[in-house]
Design a protein around this motif. Structure first.
Motif, PDB file in Angstrom:
ATOM      1  N   MET A  32       0.828  -1.203   0.000  1.00  0.00           N
ATOM      2  CA  MET A  32       0.000   0.000   0.000  1.00  0.00           C
ATOM      3  C   MET A  32       0.867   1.260   0.000  1.00  0.00           C
ATOM      4  SD  MET A  32      -3.333   0.885   2.341  1.00  0.00           S
ATOM      5  CE  MET A  32      -2.490   0.765   3.916  1.00  0.00           C
ATOM      6  N   VAL A  33       1.912   1.284   0.795  1.00  0.00           N
ATOM      7  CA  VAL A  33       2.782   2.458   0.842  1.00  0.00           C
ATOM      8  C   VAL A  33       3.476   2.667  -0.501  1.00  0.00           C
ATOM      9  CG1 VAL A  33       4.812   3.489   1.928  1.00  0.00           C
ATOM     10  CG2 VAL A  33       3.113   2.301   3.334  1.00  0.00           C
ATOM     11  N   ARG A  34       3.919   1.585  -1.129  1.00  0.00           N
ATOM     12  CA  ARG A  34       4.581   1.714  -2.434  1.00  0.00           C
ATOM     13  C   ARG A  34       3.601   2.193  -3.497  1.00  0.00           C
ATOM     14  NH1 ARG A  34       7.514  -3.031  -0.553  1.00  0.00           N
ATOM     15  NH2 ARG A  34       9.688  -2.399  -0.167  1.00  0.00           N
ATOM     16  N   ASP A  35       2.357   1.759  -3.427  1.00  0.00           N
ATOM     17  CA  ASP A  35       1.344   2.269  -4.353  1.00  0.00           C
ATOM     18  C   ASP A  35       1.147   3.770  -4.156  1.00  0.00           C
ATOM     19  OD1 ASP A  35       0.892  -0.074  -5.679  1.00  0.00           O
ATOM     20  OD2 ASP A  35      -1.025  -0.527  -4.715  1.00  0.00           O
ATOM     21  N   PHE A  36       1.137   4.203  -2.922  1.00  0.00           N
ATOM     22  CA  PHE A  36       1.051   5.636  -2.625  1.00  0.00           C
ATOM     23  C   PHE A  36       2.215   6.379  -3.275  1.00  0.00           C
ATOM     24  CE2 PHE A  36       2.671   8.806   0.606  1.00  0.00           C
ATOM     25  CZ  PHE A  36       1.848   9.844   0.215  1.00  0.00           C
ATOM     26  N   PHE A  37       3.426   5.824  -3.161  1.00  0.00           N
ATOM     27  CA  PHE A  37       4.611   6.435  -3.775  1.00  0.00           C
ATOM     28  C   PHE A  37       4.444   6.551  -5.281  1.00  0.00           C
ATOM     29  CE2 PHE A  37       6.825   6.416   0.082  1.00  0.00           C
ATOM     30  CZ  PHE A  37       8.095   6.955  -0.085  1.00  0.00           C
ATOM     31  N   ARG A  38       3.991   5.475  -5.895  1.00  0.00           N
ATOM     32  CA  ARG A  38       3.927   5.427  -7.355  1.00  0.00           C
ATOM     33  C   ARG A  38       2.797   6.271  -7.930  1.00  0.00           C
ATOM     34  NH1 ARG A  38       5.222  -0.264  -6.591  1.00  0.00           N
ATOM     35  NH2 ARG A  38       2.990  -0.674  -6.459  1.00  0.00           N
TER      36      ARG A  38
END
Length: 213
Positions: A32-38
């Motif tokens: 979820m955090v990486r999706d936020f980043f991307r």
């Protein structure tokens, strides 16, 4: 450098949303955090604004995040409010008046947020994950004179009373309680007796302030 940057942001999000983090295993949380980043284009470079940016992203995030946790956005918003109040530059006015809540002009503290959720967000945790919306949950989240952020669960009548206080400019506590009694179709004597005690307690807790006596 990329790993360091990610770890700093992820750590800050974990600290701001501890319950949200506890509801996810490591893989689910980092996905979820990486999706936020991307996916999210932040509108500010300020570090303290990152949780608000995460909340903005989560509002329109992929539905798969909500499949088993339909309360996800409301929970995140509730947890973010604590940070927002903690860093708010608003200040409580100096105490005024003698505590006669019926004659005083009463307003809401600038360090209070009145919140309404479909889920009981203050109860959610690894052991309680409601699958469906329930009766509305009313909360007052506030910062007291000791700069501690606290929350208070409200019933519908008290939530409405605090809404009247929030929108008040010159009405006395007596006038506000009479209006509440009319709206709720209850006896004025009962509303004044119970309401004045309740307003005094809220004043002592710094939820409401007296602006004129």
């Amino acid at each position: 450098y990329r790993e360091l940057f990610y770890n700093n942001i992820e750590g800050f999000l974990s600290n701001t949303f501890p319950v949200l983090r506890a509801l996810h295993d490591d893989e689910g949380w980092h996905d979820m955090v990486r999706d936020f980043f991307r996916q999210h284009h932040s509108q500010t470079p300020l570090f303290l604004e990152i949780p608000r940016e995460f909340l903005a992203w989560l509002e329109n995030a992929d539905s798969r995040y909500f499949a088993e946790m339909p309360f996800l956005y409301e929970l995140a918003h509730y947890e973010w409010v604590e940070l927002a109040l903690d860093v708010s530059e608003e200040e409580l006015p100096e105490p005024l008046g003698t505590g006669d809540m019926l004659t005083a002009v009463i307003q809401l503290s600038p360090l209070v947020w009145l919140l309404s959720y479909q889920f009981p967000v203050h109860l959610i945790g690894p052991g309680f994950r409601p699958a469906e919306a329930q009766e509305p949950t009313y909360l007052a989240v506030y910062r007291d004179r000791g700069d501690q952020v606290r929350f208070m669960e409200l019933n519908a009548a008290t939530a409405r009373l605090l809404e009247l206080v929030r929108d008040n400019t010159r009405s006395s506590g007596d006038a506000l309680l009479r209006r509440l009694a009319c709206e709720l179709n209850i006896a004025e004597d009962s509303a004044l007796a119970f309401g004045s005690d309740q307003l005094r307690q809220l004043w002592e807790q710094s939820v409401v302030v007296i602006t004129d006596q």
